[in-house]
Scaffold this active site. Structure first.
Site, PDB file in Angstrom:
ATOM      1  N   CYS A 139       0.822  -1.214   0.000  1.00  0.00           N
ATOM      2  CA  CYS A 139       0.000   0.000   0.000  1.00  0.00           C
ATOM      3  C   CYS A 139       0.861   1.272   0.000  1.00  0.00           C
ATOM      4  CB  CYS A 139      -0.876   0.009   1.230  1.00  0.00           C
ATOM      5  SG  CYS A 139      -1.837  -1.488   1.383  1.00  0.00           S
ATOM      6  N   ARG A 189       5.399  -0.002  -5.786  1.00  0.00           N
ATOM      7  CA  ARG A 189       5.199  -0.872  -4.628  1.00  0.00           C
ATOM      8  C   ARG A 189       4.110  -1.906  -4.878  1.00  0.00           C
ATOM      9  NH1 ARG A 189       7.522   1.062  -0.144  1.00  0.00           N
ATOM     10  NH2 ARG A 189       6.092  -0.080   1.188  1.00  0.00           N
ATOM     11  N   TRP A 208      -3.007  -2.714  -1.638  1.00  0.00           N
ATOM     12  CA  TRP A 208      -2.669  -4.086  -2.046  1.00  0.00           C
ATOM     13  C   TRP A 208      -3.449  -4.962  -1.078  1.00  0.00           C
ATOM     14  CZ3 TRP A 208       0.899  -5.932  -5.748  1.00  0.00           C
ATOM     15  CH2 TRP A 208       1.130  -7.313  -5.722  1.00  0.00           C
ATOM     16  N   ASN A 223      -1.925   2.274   6.131  1.00  0.00           N
ATOM     17  CA  ASN A 223      -1.054   1.159   5.745  1.00  0.00           C
ATOM     18  C   ASN A 223      -0.760   0.357   6.997  1.00  0.00           C
ATOM     19  OD1 ASN A 223      -0.882   2.140   3.202  1.00  0.00           O
ATOM     20  ND2 ASN A 223       1.252   2.811   3.336  1.00  0.00           N
ATOM     21  N   GLY A 224      -0.587  -0.955   6.837  1.00  0.00           N
ATOM     22  CA  GLY A 224      -0.245  -1.794   7.982  1.00  0.00           C
ATOM     23  C   GLY A 224      -1.414  -2.673   8.366  1.00  0.00           C
ATOM     24  N   GLU A 249      17.684 -23.550  -6.016  1.00  0.00           N
ATOM     25  CA  GLU A 249      17.359 -22.121  -6.036  1.00  0.00           C
ATOM     26  C   GLU A 249      18.591 -21.284  -5.659  1.00  0.00           C
ATOM     27  OE1 GLU A 249      15.241 -20.307  -7.221  1.00  0.00           O
ATOM     28  OE2 GLU A 249      15.345 -18.428  -6.128  1.00  0.00           O
ATOM     29  N   LYS A 303      20.232 -18.483  -8.085  1.00  0.00           N
ATOM     30  CA  LYS A 303      20.455 -17.079  -7.686  1.00  0.00           C
ATOM     31  C   LYS A 303      21.894 -16.690  -7.978  1.00  0.00           C
ATOM     32  CE  LYS A 303      17.425 -15.999  -7.520  1.00  0.00           C
ATOM     33  NZ  LYS A 303      16.130 -16.482  -7.681  1.00  0.00           N
ATOM     34  N   GLU A 349      22.697 -16.448 -11.777  1.00  0.00           N
ATOM     35  CA  GLU A 349      22.016 -15.333 -12.452  1.00  0.00           C
ATOM     36  C   GLU A 349      22.735 -14.004 -12.271  1.00  0.00           C
ATOM     37  OE1 GLU A 349      17.939 -15.766 -10.671  1.00  0.00           O
ATOM     38  OE2 GLU A 349      17.334 -15.333 -12.719  1.00  0.00           O
ATOM     39  N   HIS A 358      27.550 -40.198  -7.195  1.00  0.00           N
ATOM     40  CA  HIS A 358      27.231 -40.880  -8.458  1.00  0.00           C
ATOM     41  C   HIS A 358      27.809 -40.137  -9.660  1.00  0.00           C
ATOM     42  CE1 HIS A 358      24.764 -43.760  -6.358  1.00  0.00           C
ATOM     43  NE2 HIS A 358      24.188 -42.752  -5.707  1.00  0.00           N
ATOM     44  N   LYS A 373      12.926  -9.676 -16.708  1.00  0.00           N
ATOM     45  CA  LYS A 373      12.115  -9.977 -15.521  1.00  0.00           C
ATOM     46  C   LYS A 373      10.942 -10.878 -15.884  1.00  0.00           C
ATOM     47  CE  LYS A 373      10.852  -9.809 -11.279  1.00  0.00           C
ATOM     48  NZ  LYS A 373      11.571 -10.750 -10.405  1.00  0.00           N
TER      49      LYS A 373
HETATM   50  O1  M6R Z   1       7.272 -14.881 -13.458  1.00  0.00           O
HETATM   51  P1  M6R Z   1       7.611 -16.332 -13.285  1.00  0.00           P
HETATM   52  O2  M6R Z   1       7.662 -16.768 -11.892  1.00  0.00           O
HETATM   53  O3  M6R Z   1       6.714 -17.216 -14.124  1.00  0.00           O
HETATM   54  O4  M6R Z   1       9.064 -16.457 -13.910  1.00  0.00           O
HETATM   55  C1  M6R Z   1       9.705 -17.683 -14.010  1.00  0.00           C
HETATM   56  C2  M6R Z   1      11.190 -17.515 -14.232  1.00  0.00           C
HETATM   57  O5  M6R Z   1      11.430 -16.826 -15.427  1.00  0.00           O
HETATM   58  C3  M6R Z   1      11.854 -16.755 -13.083  1.00  0.00           C
HETATM   59  O6  M6R Z   1      11.625 -17.389 -11.863  1.00  0.00           O
HETATM   60  C4  M6R Z   1      13.373 -16.646 -13.314  1.00  0.00           C
HETATM   61  O7  M6R Z   1      13.961 -17.892 -13.213  1.00  0.00           O
HETATM   62  C5  M6R Z   1      13.974 -15.659 -12.314  1.00  0.00           C
HETATM   63  N1  M6R Z   1      14.907 -14.821 -12.971  1.00  0.00           N
HETATM   64  C6  M6R Z   1      14.637 -16.311 -11.166  1.00  0.00           C
HETATM   65  O8  M6R Z   1      15.345 -15.458 -10.351  1.00  0.00           O
END
Ligand code: M6R
Length: 602
Positions: free
Chosen positions: A2, A27, A75, A99-100, A478, A482, A485, A501, A597
């Protein structure tokens, strides 16, 4: 999340509010509204969806005389994103934005209802305006009524109130949620973040928790528990982008720090005393469902994999997970007793969307766990659980993953309860653990400093292995994603038991192993896997609540009573580690090379 804006002065108030709200768009929000008191009369406008809708509604309205004005982007947390639930909330002669979370709103609402006061919305916020009007009726003193109202509120809030009975005044209070007051001569502005007032106010005062007061005739009267107080303003930063980062170096960093709060938001109203509730799931939605198939990409796929362990172990329902781009072309066999679940931060990922369309053509019921309301995947799905993470700007997903995982864990318990596969005792234990997660997600200065310090040792080498078992295997995947990337270093996630293995052939001192060693899940087993790597001279960075003497580097964790709580705490550590390594390497953490993104192409 919010946003709040407010203004007292002679300028065109509608434009000041709408511009301010526009600056807070980053936001995230799903409805917006403004209220203005001018020449003693109240005007208000609300609209669901984008600010454009609110702009259209206010097209023929102008507000050029002296007056007070408040605005809000909401939100949804308590109650759906509807006009009725959008702020400002109206009493008989006053409006409030907030907000909150007012934690004691149910008790306050009950008391007010017993006194014959009707509520229009499902929000906690509406309590504030009714309390104020009740006290005003008793005291005939607007500030005294506001003070008594604030005294009653428990929880986190930043709130502004305007009223016909004091048409030249804005009342404000802050506790736990951010709020500032901006000044430009006699013009006074309010906002939940300084981006909303950059270019308008010259200097600002950032309110402290427990402060409240009123603004009138170019002057602010500020109070705390000890009475009225003086305050000193600061010059306003000029750069909007850095103001949006709220003091953090990168959006990713801000989003990592936000996780504690947004995961709390994701739980709001859903985690109840002895059960899980989703207002978006109709009674009987899971009738006839005997299996779950989840499709997703990237980080969302890792949340799906984590959930698959929980669906089978806790809810005792078959669960398969597939990468959406693979699923699309494998000619999968689908049966109508399977619930098709998609997970997506953006709701626009092409592969996930197409997989969903295929499942729908095959007659499957569908549910999405998504962060963006009204996105393509949400619109295409039979129903959606929104993750409430707010806009995620960093390309490397962090808070979206945290809220997805929490939403899925809640869904597991919900389905387990519906199917009768989970007993009360287990459910209560899980819920109790869930309530610890926001604490486990808090980043302390000590933790961040430690990770920053040791990150300098991980800028070279020929690769990283993140290893874990059970739900810590998807977390290892994950963690590795991270790191690669944003640092552009090679990293892989592996099930710890699989190293022998093949991958262990790579072990030497230049191979960095990030070992996820929770106390509550197969500790002895992973310990022996890590010992095997250490014996081959691999460099070990262990993350664990238990000291591990073979570790070259050790990051201690503090929560050690439930695997999921350990999971979330370790998740934050892997995110911070990736970020600190990438920053040392001089990379653009928010916009890593070659990545977008939202991946809307195949
Ligand atoms: O918007 P989505 O969650 O569908 O996106 C999926 C992937 O493209 C997304 O998670 C991507 O792997 C990110 N860059 C991970 O940090």
């Amino acid at each position: 999340m919010c946003g709040i804006v407010g203004y007292i002065g002679p300028k065109e108030k509608k434009e000041i509010l709408l511009d301010g709200l526009q600056e807070l768009e980053y936001r995230g929000y799903d409805s917006a509204g403004i209220a203005i008191v001018e020449e003693g009369a109240l005007h208000h406008f609300k609209a669901v969806g984008k600010l454009e809708n609110l702009r259209r509604k206010t097209e023929n309205f102008t507000s050029s005389g002296f007056g007070t004005a408040i605005g809000h982007t909401r939100w949804a947390t308590h109650g759906k994103p509807t006009e009725l639930n959008a702020h400002p909330h109206l009493g008989k002669f006053s409006y409030v934005v907030h907000n909150g979370i007012i934690e004691n709103y149910q008790a306050l609402k009950r008391e007010l209802q017993e006194e014959g006061i009707d509520f229009l919305s499902q929000t906690d916020t509406e309590t504030i305006v009714h309390l104020f009007e009740k006290y005003y009726t008793e005291t005939q003193d607007a500030f005294e009524a506001f003070r008594k109202t604030v005294e009653k509120l428990e929880g986190a809030y930043a709130t502004l109130l305007i009223t016909e009975v004091a048409p030249d005044t804005i009342f404000f209070a802050k506790n736990g949620s951010p709020m500032l007051i901006g000044f430009d001569g006699d013009d006074i502005y309010f906002a939940s973040s300084d981006t909303a007032v950059i270019g308008k106010a010259k200097e600002v005062y950032y309110l402290e928790d427990g402060e409240y007061g009123y603004a009138k005739s170019g002057k602010v009267h500020l109070f705390d528990a000890n009475g009225e107080k003086e305050f000193t303003c600061k010059p306003l930063p000029a750069d909007k982008l850095s103001a949006q980062k709220e003091g953090y170096r990168f959006f990713m960093e801000k989003e990592i720090y936000e996780q504690s709060e947004v995961v709390g938001d994701a739980m709001l109203g859903r985690v109840q005393d002895e059960s899980i509730y989703f207002e978006e799931l109709s009674e009987g939605f899971f009738d006839g469902i005997e299996a779950i198939k989840i499709c997703a990409c990237g980080t969302s796929y890792h949340a799906a994999l984590t959930a698959s362990y929980l669906f089978e172990r806790i809810a005792k329902i078959r669960c398969e997970v597939e990468i959406a781009s693979e699923f699309r072309y494998k000619e999968p066999l689908l049966s109508s007793d399977t619930l098709f679940v998609t997970i997506s931060q953006s709701g626009e990922t092409a592969d996930t969307l197409e997989a969903l369309k295929m499942a729908k053509r095959a007659g499957l019921k569908s549910l999405t766990v998504c962060n963006v309301d009204n996105s393509s995947i949400v619109r295409e799905s039979d129903t959606a659980i929104l993750t409430r993470a707010g806009i995620e700007k960093g390309v490397a997903s962090t808070k979206a993953f945290a809220t997805q995982t929490m939403a899925l864990w809640m869904l597991v318990l919900y389905i387990g309860e519906k199917r009768g596969t989970i007993d009360k005792e287990t459910l209560c234990r899980e819920i109790d653990a869930m309530r610890h997660v926001p604490k486990a997600l808090k980043v302390t200065d000590t933790l961040h400093a430690r990770i920053h310090r040791l990150s300098k040792r991980y800028l070279h080498g020929h690769g990283f292995f993140f290893i874990g078992r059970d739900i810590f295997y998807p977390l290892a995947l994950e963690g590795a994603l991270k790191l690669k990337e944003i640092s552009y270093l090679h990293a892989e996630g592996y099930p710890a038991g699989e190293m022998k293995h093949g991958p262990i052939a790579l072990a030497d001192s230049e191979l960095f192993t990030i070992a996820l060693m929770p106390k509550t899940m197969h500790y002895e087993k992973i310990k022996s896997n890590v010992e095997e790597l250490s014996a081959r001279d691999a460099t070990i960075c262990a993350i664990s609540p238990l000291p591990f003497e073979l570790a070259d580097d050790f990051i201690p964790t503090t929560f050690d009573t439930h695997p999921m709580v350990e999971f979330f705490e370790m998740m934050v550590i892997t995110q911070l580690l990736a970020m600190e390594i990438a920053i040392r390497l001089g990379n653009d953490v928010d916009m890593p090379r070659n990545l977008a993104k939202s991946v809307t192409v195949e």
